[in-house]
Design a protein around this motif. Structure first.
Motif, mmCIF file in Angstrom:
data_model
loop_
_atom_site.group_PDB
_atom_site.id
_atom_site.type_symbol
_atom_site.label_atom_id
_atom_site.label_comp_id
_atom_site.label_asym_id
_atom_site.label_seq_id
_atom_site.Cartn_x
_atom_site.Cartn_y
_atom_site.Cartn_z
ATOM 1 N N ALA A 1 -1.819 6.084 -8.691
ATOM 2 C CA ALA A 1 -3.262 5.924 -8.858
ATOM 3 C C ALA A 1 -3.716 4.525 -8.462
ATOM 4 C CB ALA A 1 -3.652 6.218 -10.302
ATOM 5 N N TYR A 2 -2.940 3.520 -8.846
ATOM 6 C CA TYR A 2 -3.291 2.132 -8.552
ATOM 7 C C TYR A 2 -3.274 1.871 -7.048
ATOM 8 C CZ TYR A 2 -2.872 -2.974 -8.450
ATOM 9 O OH TYR A 2 -3.061 -4.308 -8.178
ATOM 10 N N ARG A 3 -2.240 2.371 -6.367
ATOM 11 C CA ARG A 3 -2.145 2.144 -4.933
ATOM 12 C C ARG A 3 -3.229 2.896 -4.163
ATOM 13 N NH1 ARG A 3 3.199 0.072 -3.794
ATOM 14 N NH2 ARG A 3 3.181 -1.815 -5.053
ATOM 15 N N ARG A 4 -3.725 3.961 -4.754
ATOM 16 C CA ARG A 4 -4.795 4.716 -4.101
ATOM 17 C C ARG A 4 -6.182 4.173 -4.449
ATOM 18 N NH1 ARG A 4 -2.313 10.876 -4.583
ATOM 19 N NH2 ARG A 4 -1.587 10.963 -2.423
ATOM 20 N N GLY A 5 -6.214 3.105 -5.257
ATOM 21 C CA GLY A 5 -7.485 2.508 -5.615
ATOM 22 C C GLY A 5 -8.254 3.272 -6.663
ATOM 23 N N GLN A 6 -7.571 4.144 -7.399
ATOM 24 C CA GLN A 6 -8.227 4.926 -8.446
ATOM 25 C C GLN A 6 -8.239 4.140 -9.744
ATOM 26 O OE1 GLN A 6 -5.827 8.456 -8.495
ATOM 27 N NE2 GLN A 6 -6.628 9.222 -6.552
ATOM 28 N N PRO A 7 -9.286 4.287 -10.565
ATOM 29 C CA PRO A 7 -9.354 3.529 -11.820
ATOM 30 C C PRO A 7 -8.296 3.981 -12.826
ATOM 31 C CG PRO A 7 -11.122 5.147 -11.699
ATOM 32 C CD PRO A 7 -10.454 5.158 -10.355
ATOM 33 N N LYS B 1 0.814 -1.211 0.000
ATOM 34 C CA LYS B 1 0.000 0.000 0.000
ATOM 35 C C LYS B 1 0.855 1.272 0.000
ATOM 36 C CE LYS B 1 -4.027 -2.024 0.023
ATOM 37 N NZ LYS B 1 -4.946 -1.930 -1.147
ATOM 38 N N ALA B 2 2.162 1.124 0.016
ATOM 39 C CA ALA B 2 3.052 2.291 0.029
ATOM 40 C C ALA B 2 3.049 2.977 -1.331
ATOM 41 C CB ALA B 2 4.464 1.870 0.402
ATOM 42 N N LEU B 3 2.969 4.295 -1.312
ATOM 43 C CA LEU B 3 3.017 5.081 -2.542
ATOM 44 C C LEU B 3 4.444 5.501 -2.893
ATOM 45 C CD1 LEU B 3 -0.025 7.472 -1.879
ATOM 46 C CD2 LEU B 3 -0.016 5.313 -3.154
ATOM 47 N N ALA B 4 5.282 5.644 -1.895
ATOM 48 C CA ALA B 4 6.651 6.099 -2.143
ATOM 49 C C ALA B 4 7.523 5.795 -0.934
ATOM 50 C CB ALA B 4 6.677 7.600 -2.440
ATOM 51 N N ARG B 5 8.827 5.681 -1.199
ATOM 52 C CA ARG B 5 9.835 5.572 -0.147
ATOM 53 C C ARG B 5 10.849 6.697 -0.341
ATOM 54 N NH1 ARG B 5 7.106 0.908 -2.303
ATOM 55 N NH2 ARG B 5 6.986 -0.667 -0.649
ATOM 56 N N ALA C 1 -7.046 -0.408 -18.556
ATOM 57 C CA ALA C 1 -6.583 -1.795 -18.444
ATOM 58 C C ALA C 1 -5.210 -1.985 -19.073
ATOM 59 C CB ALA C 1 -7.597 -2.733 -19.082
ATOM 60 N N ASP C 2 -4.963 -1.357 -20.234
ATOM 61 C CA ASP C 2 -3.671 -1.529 -20.885
ATOM 62 C C ASP C 2 -2.557 -0.848 -20.097
ATOM 63 O OD1 ASP C 2 -4.777 0.963 -21.455
ATOM 64 O OD2 ASP C 2 -3.694 1.160 -23.342
ATOM 65 N N VAL C 3 -2.890 0.281 -19.444
ATOM 66 C CA VAL C 3 -1.902 0.978 -18.620
ATOM 67 C C VAL C 3 -1.569 0.151 -17.388
ATOM 68 C CG1 VAL C 3 -1.451 3.038 -17.239
ATOM 69 C CG2 VAL C 3 -2.623 3.242 -19.436
ATOM 70 N N GLU C 4 -2.590 -0.476 -16.801
ATOM 71 C CA GLU C 4 -2.360 -1.314 -15.624
ATOM 72 C C GLU C 4 -1.475 -2.507 -15.967
ATOM 73 O OE1 GLU C 4 -4.834 -3.928 -12.302
ATOM 74 O OE2 GLU C 4 -5.888 -2.549 -13.636
ATOM 75 N N GLU C 5 -1.707 -3.114 -17.117
ATOM 76 C CA GLU C 5 -0.896 -4.258 -17.525
ATOM 77 C C GLU C 5 0.549 -3.841 -17.768
ATOM 78 O OE1 GLU C 5 0.394 -7.970 -18.374
ATOM 79 O OE2 GLU C 5 -1.494 -7.344 -17.465
ATOM 80 N N GLN C 6 0.724 -2.691 -18.415
ATOM 81 C CA GLN C 6 2.080 -2.184 -18.654
ATOM 82 C C GLN C 6 2.778 -1.879 -17.334
ATOM 83 O OE1 GLN C 6 2.472 1.799 -20.311
ATOM 84 N NE2 GLN C 6 4.126 1.091 -21.632
ATOM 85 N N MET C 7 2.033 -1.305 -16.377
ATOM 86 C CA MET C 7 2.589 -0.986 -15.075
ATOM 87 C C MET C 7 3.048 -2.256 -14.354
ATOM 88 S SD MET C 7 0.620 0.518 -11.766
ATOM 89 C CE MET C 7 -0.198 -1.079 -11.603
ATOM 90 N N ARG C 8 2.240 -3.311 -14.420
ATOM 91 C CA ARG C 8 2.597 -4.565 -13.766
ATOM 92 C C ARG C 8 3.868 -5.167 -14.372
ATOM 93 N NH1 ARG C 8 -1.265 -6.941 -10.571
ATOM 94 N NH2 ARG C 8 -3.345 -6.007 -10.581
ATOM 95 N N ARG C 9 3.986 -5.092 -15.679
ATOM 96 C CA ARG C 9 5.161 -5.662 -16.338
ATOM 97 C C ARG C 9 6.421 -4.867 -16.011
ATOM 98 N NH1 ARG C 9 2.057 -5.597 -21.093
ATOM 99 N NH2 ARG C 9 3.507 -4.051 -21.905
#
Length: 333
Positions: A311-317, A136-140, A320-328
């Motif tokens: 955005a993802y860690r904050r639960g914001q939409p 759940k961390a956004l930054a270190r 789908a293609d951006v989320e997949e790219q982010m995961r990779r």
């Protein structure tokens, strides 16, 4: 009295913004239930790092042992980001699921009574069951402290790196700016780094001189193994004048650690903040280490970049293609 603290009622600090933030009444009557988050400060000099190991002392091992004595059974603690051998922390956020209910005062005072003097629990709070200190961390954020003077350090020897050669902090700052943004940091990761991806998003990096202190202050969504120390090692080469301000850009483009620069010592590195969404309502604290308190910057003051990971860690939409790219690219850091 030597080795003791000066205990005064927190009421003496009423009306002070700093006092209201630093001093908090510890409840000793209400048992805390469910998942708990805590902030830990430690001097990493005597430890192999955060992660528990069988053959060497670790911060995690010491903390779990202390909390286990309060609970009367084994406890497993998860942290926001593992630190290396010799590296310090002033705001390491961790969480655990207590097998028994104890009060806030019992966990903090009892935990600290069973911890060695180089580790301390700063606070503890109830959090929702879906809170996770790492995921759940956004930054270190880290600060690397260099004592830049001809004579070796004495009082600062355990928490600053000594450089006897004059450093050009402005040149170091200029060279570092190429690192800001999302990049492949292969040239700055340790050979044994276990991350599945070398991609990280560096939010900012600043190099400033304050008298004899040269401070490298940087924040990212996450860091690779030895990433900060390898960046600082390369920046010191620039600061000494051995390389130009384009040195960091060249290393970044190479994407090859074997062609990189030296690794700075662990003693100057301080893990000073983990940033979370305000929905978790974790306490805010002044950024450490305390020898830099004169800078006056408090946690959470700087806005985070508008990027998919935040955005993802904050639960914001997000698309789908951006989320997949982010995961990779970024992995589960």
């Amino acid at each position: 009295m030597r080795g003791s603290s000066f205990m005064r009622p927190a009421a003496n600090f009423e009306g002070s913004a700093i006092g209201m933030s630093l001093f908090h009444f510890l409840d000793e009557r209400t048992p805390l239930k469910g998942r708990l988050a805590l902030s830990v400060e430690y001097d990493g000099t005597s430890y192999c790092g955060w992660q528990r190991l069988k053959h060497a002392p670790s911060v995690q091992g010491a903390l779990e042992k202390a909390l286990g004595k309060i609970a009367g059974t084994d406890i497993t603690v998860h942290c926001s980001g593992r630190t290396d051998s010799g590296v310090h922390a002033t705001r390491q956020i961790a969480h655990f699921d207590p097998p028994v209910a104890r009060s806030e005062k019992a966990w903090v005072f009892g935990g600290n009574a069973n911890l060695p003097r180089d580790i301390a629990i700063r606070w503890i709070r109830e959090v929702p069951d879906d809170f996770h200190s790492r995921f759940k961390a956004l930054a270190r954020r880290y600060r690397y402290v260099i004592l830049n003077q001809p004579s070796r350090p004495v009082l600062e020897r355990a928490n600053a790196t000594w450089c006897r050669d004059p450093l050009d902090a402005d040149a170091m700052h200029q060279a570092a700016q190429v690192l800001v943004g999302e990049h492949d940091f292969s040239s700055f990761r340790a050979a044994g780094c276990q991350s599945k991806t070398p991609w990280r998003h560096l939010h900012f990096i600043e190099v400033h001189r304050h008298g004899p202190l040269v401070v490298v202050d940087l924040q990212a969504n996450a860091f690779l193994h030895h990433m900060v120390r390898n960046i600082v090692g390369a920046l010191v080469t620039v600061g000494r004048g051995e390389q130009g301000t384009d040195h960091i850009a060249r290393l970044l483009a190479l994407k090859d650690r074997t062609l990189g620069d030296v690794t700075a010592p662990g003693c100057g590195l301080h893990f000073v903040d983990t940033v979370y969404d305000e929905v978790w309502q974790l306490p805010k604290e002044p950024l450490g280490p305390n020898l830099l308190a004169f800078l006056g910057e408090w946690t959470g003051e700087r806005p985070l970049p508008d990027c998919p990971m935040v955005a993802y860690r904050r639960g914001q939409p997000i698309a789908a293609d951006v989320e997949e790219q982010m995961r990779r690219r970024l992995g589960r850091c």
